[in-house]
Design a protein around this motif. Structure first.
Motif, PDB file in Angstrom:
ATOM      1  N   VAL A   1      86.564 -42.120  37.292  1.00  0.00           N
ATOM      2  CA  VAL A   1      85.977 -41.991  38.633  1.00  0.00           C
ATOM      3  C   VAL A   1      86.332 -43.191  39.502  1.00  0.00           C
ATOM      4  O   VAL A   1      86.732 -44.240  38.997  1.00  0.00           O
ATOM      5  CB  VAL A   1      84.440 -41.837  38.559  1.00  0.00           C
ATOM      6  N   ASP A   2      86.138 -43.023  40.816  1.00  0.00           N
ATOM      7  CA  ASP A   2      86.349 -44.114  41.769  1.00  0.00           C
ATOM      8  C   ASP A   2      85.056 -44.850  42.110  1.00  0.00           C
ATOM      9  O   ASP A   2      85.089 -45.931  42.658  1.00  0.00           O
ATOM     10  CB  ASP A   2      86.966 -43.575  43.064  1.00  0.00           C
ATOM     11  N   HIS A   3      83.906 -44.244  41.806  1.00  0.00           N
ATOM     12  CA  HIS A   3      82.620 -44.884  42.093  1.00  0.00           C
ATOM     13  C   HIS A   3      82.204 -45.754  40.900  1.00  0.00           C
ATOM     14  O   HIS A   3      82.846 -45.717  39.849  1.00  0.00           O
ATOM     15  CB  HIS A   3      81.562 -43.831  42.440  1.00  0.00           C
ATOM     16  N   PRO A   4      81.131 -46.526  41.020  1.00  0.00           N
ATOM     17  CA  PRO A   4      80.696 -47.363  39.890  1.00  0.00           C
ATOM     18  C   PRO A   4      80.424 -46.523  38.637  1.00  0.00           C
ATOM     19  O   PRO A   4      79.992 -45.364  38.717  1.00  0.00           O
ATOM     20  CB  PRO A   4      79.404 -48.013  40.409  1.00  0.00           C
ATOM     21  N   SER A   5      80.683 -47.120  37.491  1.00  0.00           N
ATOM     22  CA  SER A   5      80.451 -46.449  36.213  1.00  0.00           C
ATOM     23  C   SER A   5      78.979 -46.112  36.048  1.00  0.00           C
ATOM     24  O   SER A   5      78.097 -46.875  36.448  1.00  0.00           O
ATOM     25  CB  SER A   5      80.906 -47.346  35.057  1.00  0.00           C
ATOM     26  N   ARG A   6      78.719 -44.938  35.463  1.00  0.00           N
ATOM     27  CA  ARG A   6      77.351 -44.484  35.200  1.00  0.00           C
ATOM     28  C   ARG A   6      77.425 -43.291  34.262  1.00  0.00           C
ATOM     29  O   ARG A   6      78.504 -42.797  33.954  1.00  0.00           O
ATOM     30  CB  ARG A   6      76.633 -44.118  36.490  1.00  0.00           C
ATOM     31  N   VAL A   7      76.292 -42.817  33.838  1.00  0.00           N
ATOM     32  CA  VAL A   7      76.204 -41.609  33.023  1.00  0.00           C
ATOM     33  C   VAL A   7      75.423 -40.577  33.826  1.00  0.00           C
ATOM     34  O   VAL A   7      74.414 -40.901  34.447  1.00  0.00           O
ATOM     35  CB  VAL A   7      75.485 -41.884  31.675  1.00  0.00           C
ATOM     36  N   HIS A   8      75.906 -39.346  33.849  1.00  0.00           N
ATOM     37  CA  HIS A   8      75.128 -38.289  34.483  1.00  0.00           C
ATOM     38  C   HIS A   8      75.060 -37.095  33.550  1.00  0.00           C
ATOM     39  O   HIS A   8      75.842 -36.969  32.618  1.00  0.00           O
ATOM     40  CB  HIS A   8      75.687 -37.918  35.864  1.00  0.00           C
ATOM     41  N   LEU A   9      74.095 -36.237  33.784  1.00  0.00           N
ATOM     42  CA  LEU A   9      73.961 -35.050  32.941  1.00  0.00           C
ATOM     43  C   LEU A   9      74.394 -33.819  33.697  1.00  0.00           C
ATOM     44  O   LEU A   9      74.446 -33.798  34.918  1.00  0.00           O
ATOM     45  CB  LEU A   9      72.541 -34.908  32.389  1.00  0.00           C
ATOM     46  N   ASP A  10      74.756 -32.799  32.919  1.00  0.00           N
ATOM     47  CA  ASP A  10      75.096 -31.492  33.469  1.00  0.00           C
ATOM     48  C   ASP A  10      74.055 -30.483  33.014  1.00  0.00           C
ATOM     49  O   ASP A  10      73.667 -30.474  31.837  1.00  0.00           O
ATOM     50  CB  ASP A  10      76.461 -31.007  32.969  1.00  0.00           C
ATOM     51  N   ILE A  11      73.614 -29.655  33.939  1.00  0.00           N
ATOM     52  CA  ILE A  11      72.777 -28.501  33.622  1.00  0.00           C
ATOM     53  C   ILE A  11      73.671 -27.291  33.799  1.00  0.00           C
ATOM     54  O   ILE A  11      74.298 -27.134  34.852  1.00  0.00           O
ATOM     55  CB  ILE A  11      71.556 -28.418  34.557  1.00  0.00           C
ATOM     56  N   GLU A  12      73.779 -26.464  32.756  1.00  0.00           N
ATOM     57  CA  GLU A  12      74.616 -25.273  32.877  1.00  0.00           C
ATOM     58  C   GLU A  12      73.740 -24.070  33.181  1.00  0.00           C
ATOM     59  O   GLU A  12      72.609 -23.981  32.710  1.00  0.00           O
ATOM     60  CB  GLU A  12      75.455 -25.049  31.621  1.00  0.00           C
ATOM     61  N   ALA A  13      74.285 -23.158  34.002  1.00  0.00           N
ATOM     62  CA  ALA A  13      73.526 -21.985  34.426  1.00  0.00           C
ATOM     63  C   ALA A  13      74.458 -20.789  34.556  1.00  0.00           C
ATOM     64  O   ALA A  13      75.642 -20.949  34.865  1.00  0.00           O
ATOM     65  CB  ALA A  13      72.845 -22.250  35.769  1.00  0.00           C
ATOM     66  N   ASP A  14      73.898 -19.606  34.329  1.00  0.00           N
ATOM     67  CA  ASP A  14      74.707 -18.399  34.521  1.00  0.00           C
ATOM     68  C   ASP A  14      74.806 -18.029  36.004  1.00  0.00           C
ATOM     69  O   ASP A  14      75.647 -17.233  36.379  1.00  0.00           O
ATOM     70  CB  ASP A  14      74.220 -17.236  33.662  1.00  0.00           C
ATOM     71  N   ASP A  15      73.968 -18.632  36.849  1.00  0.00           N
ATOM     72  CA  ASP A  15      74.036 -18.461  38.301  1.00  0.00           C
ATOM     73  C   ASP A  15      73.784 -19.833  38.918  1.00  0.00           C
ATOM     74  O   ASP A  15      72.622 -20.253  39.074  1.00  0.00           O
ATOM     75  CB  ASP A  15      72.995 -17.434  38.758  1.00  0.00           C
ATOM     76  N   ILE A  16      74.856 -20.554  39.246  1.00  0.00           N
ATOM     77  CA  ILE A  16      74.688 -21.937  39.701  1.00  0.00           C
ATOM     78  C   ILE A  16      73.982 -22.034  41.051  1.00  0.00           C
ATOM     79  O   ILE A  16      73.264 -23.004  41.293  1.00  0.00           O
ATOM     80  CB  ILE A  16      76.022 -22.709  39.692  1.00  0.00           C
ATOM     81  N   ASP A  17      74.155 -21.043  41.913  1.00  0.00           N
ATOM     82  CA  ASP A  17      73.466 -21.084  43.205  1.00  0.00           C
ATOM     83  C   ASP A  17      71.958 -20.901  43.033  1.00  0.00           C
ATOM     84  O   ASP A  17      71.159 -21.588  43.675  1.00  0.00           O
ATOM     85  CB  ASP A  17      74.034 -20.031  44.151  1.00  0.00           C
ATOM     86  N   ALA A  18      71.567 -19.980  42.158  1.00  0.00           N
ATOM     87  CA  ALA A  18      70.141 -19.763  41.889  1.00  0.00           C
ATOM     88  C   ALA A  18      69.521 -20.998  41.240  1.00  0.00           C
ATOM     89  O   ALA A  18      68.392 -21.380  41.574  1.00  0.00           O
ATOM     90  CB  ALA A  18      69.944 -18.531  41.003  1.00  0.00           C
ATOM     91  N   GLU A  19      70.260 -21.633  40.341  1.00  0.00           N
ATOM     92  CA  GLU A  19      69.737 -22.839  39.683  1.00  0.00           C
ATOM     93  C   GLU A  19      69.617 -23.978  40.687  1.00  0.00           C
ATOM     94  O   GLU A  19      68.620 -24.709  40.690  1.00  0.00           O
ATOM     95  CB  GLU A  19      70.619 -23.243  38.509  1.00  0.00           C
ATOM     96  N   ALA A  20      70.599 -24.155  41.554  1.00  0.00           N
ATOM     97  CA  ALA A  20      70.514 -25.200  42.584  1.00  0.00           C
ATOM     98  C   ALA A  20      69.313 -24.958  43.498  1.00  0.00           C
ATOM     99  O   ALA A  20      68.585 -25.895  43.839  1.00  0.00           O
ATOM    100  CB  ALA A  20      71.811 -25.251  43.384  1.00  0.00           C
ATOM    101  N   ALA A  21      69.075 -23.706  43.858  1.00  0.00           N
ATOM    102  CA  ALA A  21      67.915 -23.373  44.693  1.00  0.00           C
ATOM    103  C   ALA A  21      66.609 -23.676  43.961  1.00  0.00           C
ATOM    104  O   ALA A  21      65.660 -24.195  44.563  1.00  0.00           O
ATOM    105  CB  ALA A  21      67.975 -21.903  45.109  1.00  0.00           C
ATOM    106  N   ARG A  22      66.539 -23.353  42.674  1.00  0.00           N
ATOM    107  CA  ARG A  22      65.333 -23.639  41.878  1.00  0.00           C
ATOM    108  C   ARG A  22      65.071 -25.138  41.853  1.00  0.00           C
ATOM    109  O   ARG A  22      63.937 -25.600  42.035  1.00  0.00           O
ATOM    110  CB  ARG A  22      65.501 -23.103  40.451  1.00  0.00           C
ATOM    111  N   LEU A  23      66.125 -25.912  41.649  1.00  0.00           N
ATOM    112  CA  LEU A  23      65.981 -27.364  41.579  1.00  0.00           C
ATOM    113  C   LEU A  23      65.615 -27.961  42.943  1.00  0.00           C
ATOM    114  O   LEU A  23      64.862 -28.936  43.010  1.00  0.00           O
ATOM    115  CB  LEU A  23      67.264 -27.979  41.016  1.00  0.00           C
TER     116      LEU A  23
END
Length: 128
Positions: free
Chosen positions: A63-85
């Motif tokens: 990456v070009d930004h500072p080093s860090r750790v992030h998590l991924d949430i997987e979903a069968d409908d990413i738009d619905a999951e983003a809306a829920r979040l």
């Protein structure tokens, strides 16, 4: 319409010029072999460490930004999951290729990605 989601794994973002060395370090530190040195594509450089004992995917990303750790949430409908979040207080930072970059109310970035293996354990959560 209901959708499903679960924690997919962790991405180790490395601000480095030597992705091989970074992946080798994390591979040895976590006891997980590098299974795909070319997991990325033209716009993203990843190396996949495969699944850990807990079944989580771990990838090392240049990456070009500072080093860090992030998590991924997987979903069968990413738009619905983003809306829920969003209803829980997260905000959409942007859509990148095929996933949503989100930010938690407390500032941590994470991604909502497409579910790759819906039938593997643990079973995903079902949301209305």
């Amino acid at each position: 319409m209901p959708h499903r989601s679960r924690l997919a794994g962790f991405i180790i973002d490395c601000n480095t010029d030597d992705l091989d060395a970074a992946a080798d370090f994390w591979s040895q530190a976590l006891g997980a072999a590098v299974v795909d040195r070319d997991a990325g594509d033209d716009t993203a450089q990843y190396q996949s460490l495969g699944r850990t004992r807990g079944g989580l995917s771990v990838e090392v990303q240049k990456v070009d930004h500072p080093s860090r750790v992030h998590l991924d949430i997987e979903a069968d409908d990413i738009d619905a999951e983003a809306a829920r979040l969003e209803k829980l207080g997260a905000r959409r930072v942007g859509f990148v290729k095929r996933w949503w970059v989100m930010e938690a109310p407390t500032g941590q970035r994470f991604c909502v990605v497409r579910m790759k293996e819906p039938d593997r354990d643990p079973p995903p959560n079902v949301w209305d």
